[in-house]
Design a protein around this motif. Structure first.
Motif, mmCIF file in Angstrom:
data_model
loop_
_atom_site.group_PDB
_atom_site.id
_atom_site.type_symbol
_atom_site.label_atom_id
_atom_site.label_comp_id
_atom_site.label_asym_id
_atom_site.label_seq_id
_atom_site.Cartn_x
_atom_site.Cartn_y
_atom_site.Cartn_z
ATOM 1 N N TYR A 14 -17.521 -2.161 -28.911
ATOM 2 C CA TYR A 14 -16.263 -2.564 -28.274
ATOM 3 C C TYR A 14 -16.108 -4.047 -28.547
ATOM 4 N N THR A 17 -19.162 -6.266 -28.395
ATOM 5 C CA THR A 17 -20.237 -5.580 -27.665
ATOM 6 C C THR A 17 -20.699 -4.346 -28.421
ATOM 7 N N ALA A 19 -22.182 -1.088 -27.986
ATOM 8 C CA ALA A 19 -22.503 -0.185 -26.876
ATOM 9 C C ALA A 19 -23.579 0.805 -27.294
ATOM 10 N N PRO A 38 -30.965 0.966 -17.790
ATOM 11 C CA PRO A 38 -30.224 0.008 -16.980
ATOM 12 C C PRO A 38 -28.718 0.146 -17.211
ATOM 13 N N SER A 39 -27.965 -0.333 -16.252
ATOM 14 C CA SER A 39 -26.520 -0.236 -16.379
ATOM 15 C C SER A 39 -26.056 -1.086 -17.558
ATOM 16 N N GLY A 40 -25.146 -0.547 -18.346
ATOM 17 C CA GLY A 40 -24.685 -1.228 -19.551
ATOM 18 C C GLY A 40 -25.499 -0.867 -20.772
ATOM 19 N N SER A 41 -26.480 0.050 -20.639
ATOM 20 C CA SER A 41 -27.339 0.357 -21.778
ATOM 21 C C SER A 41 -26.718 1.389 -22.716
ATOM 22 N N GLY A 42 -25.560 1.929 -22.350
ATOM 23 C CA GLY A 42 -24.855 2.810 -23.276
ATOM 24 C C GLY A 42 -24.921 4.285 -22.926
ATOM 25 N N LYS A 43 -25.380 4.630 -21.714
ATOM 26 C CA LYS A 43 -25.519 6.040 -21.333
ATOM 27 C C LYS A 43 -24.177 6.758 -21.316
ATOM 28 N N THR A 44 -23.202 6.159 -20.631
ATOM 29 C CA THR A 44 -21.888 6.800 -20.542
ATOM 30 C C THR A 44 -21.254 6.911 -21.922
ATOM 31 N N THR A 45 -21.383 5.857 -22.705
ATOM 32 C CA THR A 45 -20.823 5.874 -24.056
ATOM 33 C C THR A 45 -21.440 7.017 -24.864
ATOM 34 N N ALA B 440 -6.358 3.280 -22.697
ATOM 35 C CA ALA B 440 -7.253 2.215 -22.243
ATOM 36 C C ALA B 440 -8.640 2.763 -21.939
#
Ligand code: ADP
Ligand code: MG
Lengths: 242, 442
Positions: A14, A17, A19, A38-45, B440
């Motif tokens: 992104y 970033t 991801a 950890p949060s921001g580590s790309g799990k959701t992505t 978005a």
């Protein structure tokens, strides 16, 4: 076991970033896979890329449709959307059920958008709700359900079209530990219990421990894989991945 | 302090441009229309002869009619404004701002948007004047000089629009909870009582009786005044009964719905029949008035065509028809504006839900269809329903006019259809807001 979904060296950025930084992964039929990190580590992505919600910048995501491999990343949005309706199911942290519909209608809607008639949709929805212990609550609106009940309605919705894989992003994130255990039991029962697969993002070690495989992520990469051996629960082996 | 924070908020990020532009455009349209109508009214108020009074009263009624949709628009704009700032407002609460401060901020912002819109509207008004000047009253074009308002009058109108926006923002905010965890629409189960229907039926029956008593030959002015009273009374009743009827019909629709969009549409009307009503109540008035006054005009036309009528009576009848058409058009325009703004607010309201429905594989087409149904369906019900009630109230006259002037009824039906089309276009214009919200998230 047969692999049903496969990701090869997928990347997603992104802006500046990164991801996801080159992830490869196979999902097997009937397994439950937990993603932690950890949060921001790309799990959701990663979850969104596997489910065809997002497409990777590079790499491949392939879906095994009854023996024929299909490139998900190359499908048009309409086709991916159809794939999500027919073969995948989703459970989110907040349930995100439609507040003005009843529990039954929320579940039936998943079939109705796929063109199934309303009576038929509601009949199947009723069965799924009953299987999840929600009999008698069909006509309640979402606001009249507890957090755990709402999450079970979401599970029924995810599974009403007999999804091959259910993707769950922190489904127990907003629940207390007791309810969280109940929801996890329901989720596993509705997926691996039926020979389907589950991919689950969680921050909770106890939740992850109930899955057959655990991947730990950091900075957009998978850094560790732990596989529990079904014949010897409690014995796990861990491999580090670079 | 509030002002400084408001300024910072306004500058921090553009948010969604559509969400800021929509209320501005809507307020601009409303202001331009309001000023144009006020200009027309001013032209009448300079008249000093026998029938001038009727013109003046009627133009005042037309102006008053336009205030209702204006209020609805103000409320919608405030809701949109609170929504659009969702994250920042709840962050402010998290940082310790009191609910009062946050409410002040929102009111301030939507008032500022209204003010900006009103100023643009003044320009629009001046652009409209040459066209409005061509409209004939008493068989003569109004002319530009009669329409141009004094600077103080324009300033008052602009201030008035801003004030209306501020007041309706305050009212609109009562329906929204701004907590540190986010902005949510307050969920109050609507309570509608049968009493409304009983009272409503009573007043309509009374109106019906009155119409029968009125003798057609008592003079045009008296008829106009009696019609005006009947109109006002029935209108009040419509407002009382409307939400109730919508709820009954939506409940039936929800049970019978066969597609996802039908089910979603019916359920969201059922969720808040009052809100659904508020959004289209402007049209209830307009379409009620169209049939009511349109029939009146048809009858008066027939009378004034007879021998006893004076030239000024005849002119008055033609002019009432003209005024009616203008008010119809304008009020539909206003409803379209307010429905558009409201739908945009709704997209923000339920943005996460729409995004997640997209994940589940719900095509955007179905989401749009469901959104449009929640407005279009009550709109059609209300437009046709109030036209029908008006027809019943004026049945003694309507039966007659059906024979005398089928053409005028056709005109009314066409105007209502065109108005519904206008709102539909406004709905279509909100599609990009949803598209942008979904994009978005992707
Ligand atoms: N839509 C987006 N726009 C910009 N950055 C994003 C977006 N989604 C995720 N990211 C960034 O990508 C990284 C991974 O995010 P995510 O997959 O949500 O992590 P996790 O779910 O593990 O918390 C984070 O640095 C996040 O800020
Ligand atoms: Mg996440």
């Amino acid at each position: 076991m047969a692999s049903i979904l496969s990701a090869r060296d997928i990347r997603k950025t992104y802006g500046s970033t990164v991801a996801l930084d080159g992830v490869s992964l196979e999902i097997e039929a009937g397994e439950s896979l937990a993603l932690m990190g950890p949060s921001g580590s790309g799990k959701t992505t990663l979850l969104h890329l596997l489910a065809g919600i997002l497409t990777p910048d590079s790499g491949e995501v392939s879906w095994n449709e009854h023996g024929a491999w299909q490139r998900v990343d190359q499908m048009k949005e309409a086709r991916r959307s159809q794939l999500r309706r027919e073969s995948f199911g989703f459970v989110f942290q907040q349930g995100l059920l439609i507040p003005e519909l009843t529990a039954l209608e929320n579940v039936a809607l998943a079939l109705m958008i796929d063109g199934v008639s309303r009576p038929q949709s509601e009949q199947r929805a009723r069965q799924k709700l009953a299987a999840l212990g929600l009999e008698g609550l069909e006509d309640r609106r979402i606001g009249q359900l507890s957090g755990g009940q709402a999450q079970r309605v979401a599970i029924a919705r995810a599974q009403v079209a007999d999804a091959e894989i259910v993707f769950a992003d922190e489904p127990t994130g907003a629940l207390d530990s007791h309810t969280s255990e109940e929801v996890m039991t329901a989720l596993l029962g509705a997926t691996t219990g039926q020979g389907r697969s589950l991919v689950l993002v969680t921050h909770d070690e106890t939740v992850a421990a109930r899955c057959s495989r655990l991947l730990r992520m950091r900075d957009g990469r998978i850094v560790q894989q732990t596989r529990s051996i079904p014949e010897h629960p409690g014995i796990t082996y861990t491999e580090a991945r670079s | 302090m509030t002002l400084r924070v408001a300024w910072l908020l306004a500058r921090a990020g553009t948010g969604s441009r559509a969400a800021a532009v929509l209320p501005i455009v809507a307020f601009a349209v409303v202001t331009a229309l309001l000023l144009a109508v006020a200009g027309g009214a001013q032209a009448f108020w300079s008249w000093r002869d026998q029938t001038a009074g009727v013109y003046q009263v009627l133009s005042a009624i037309a102006l008053a009619l336009l205030v209702v949709p204006l209020l609805a628009l103000g409320g919608s704009a405030a809701r949109l404004s609170a929504r659009r700032r969702d994250d920042r407002l709840s962050t402010l609460r998290l940082l310790g701002a009191t609910p009062a401060t946050v409410a002040r901020l929102t009111v301030l912002e939507s008032t500022a948007l209204a003010l900006a819109g009103a100023v643009v509207g003044v320009i629009g008004y001046f652009a409209l004047v040459p066209a409005v000047a061509l409209i004939p009253f008493r068989a003569e074009a109004l002319g530009i000089p009669a329409l141009v308002l004094a600077p103080w009058a324009i300033a008052t109108a602009v201030a008035g629009v801003a004030a209306v926006a501020a007041v309706s923002a305050l009212i609109g905010l009562r329906q929204v909870v701004i907590s540190p965890l986010g902005v949510r629409t307050r969920q109050n189960a609507p309570r509608l009582r049968w009493v409304r229907v009983v009272v409503g039926a009573g007043v309509i029956a009374l109106a019906l009786a009155l119409t029968n008593i009125v003798q057609i030959d008592v003079g045009i002015t008296v008829i106009a005044i009696v019609l005006g009273c009947l109109f006002g009374g029935t209108l009040a009743v419509l407002n009382l009964v409307g939400p109730f009827v919508l709820r009954l019909l939506a409940g039936r629709q929800a049970r019978r719905a066969r597609t996802a969009a039908q089910l979603l549409g019916a359920r969201s009307v059922l969720e808040s029949p009052k809100a659904a009503w508020r959004q289209v109540s402007g049209v209830a008035m307009t379409s009620f008035m169209a049939v009511f006054a349109g029939t009146g005009v048809a009858v008066l036309n027939a009378i004034s065509g007879s021998e006893g009528a004076t030239a000024s009576d005849r002119a008055l009848v033609t002019d009432i028809g003209t005024g009616l058409t203008i008010t119809l058009v304008i009020s539909f325009l206003m409803v379209a504006c307010s429905a558009g703004v409201n739908q945009a607010a709704d997209v923000f309201d339920r943005g996460d839900l729409y995004v997640n429905l997209g994940y589940l594989g719900m095509p955007r087409r179905i989401m749009d269809a469901a959104r449009e149904r929640t407005v279009m369906w009550p709109l059609v019900v209300v437009a046709v329903g109030s036209a029908a009630i008006a027809a019943i109230v004026v049945l003694p006259l309507a039966g007659y006019s059906l024979i005398v002037a089928p053409l005028s009824l056709l005109t009314i039906a066409l105007s209502i259809a065109a108005g519904i089309g206008l709102v539909w276009v406004a709905m279509r214009l909100t599609r990009p807001v949803l598209t942008a919200r979904l994009a978005a998230a992707a």
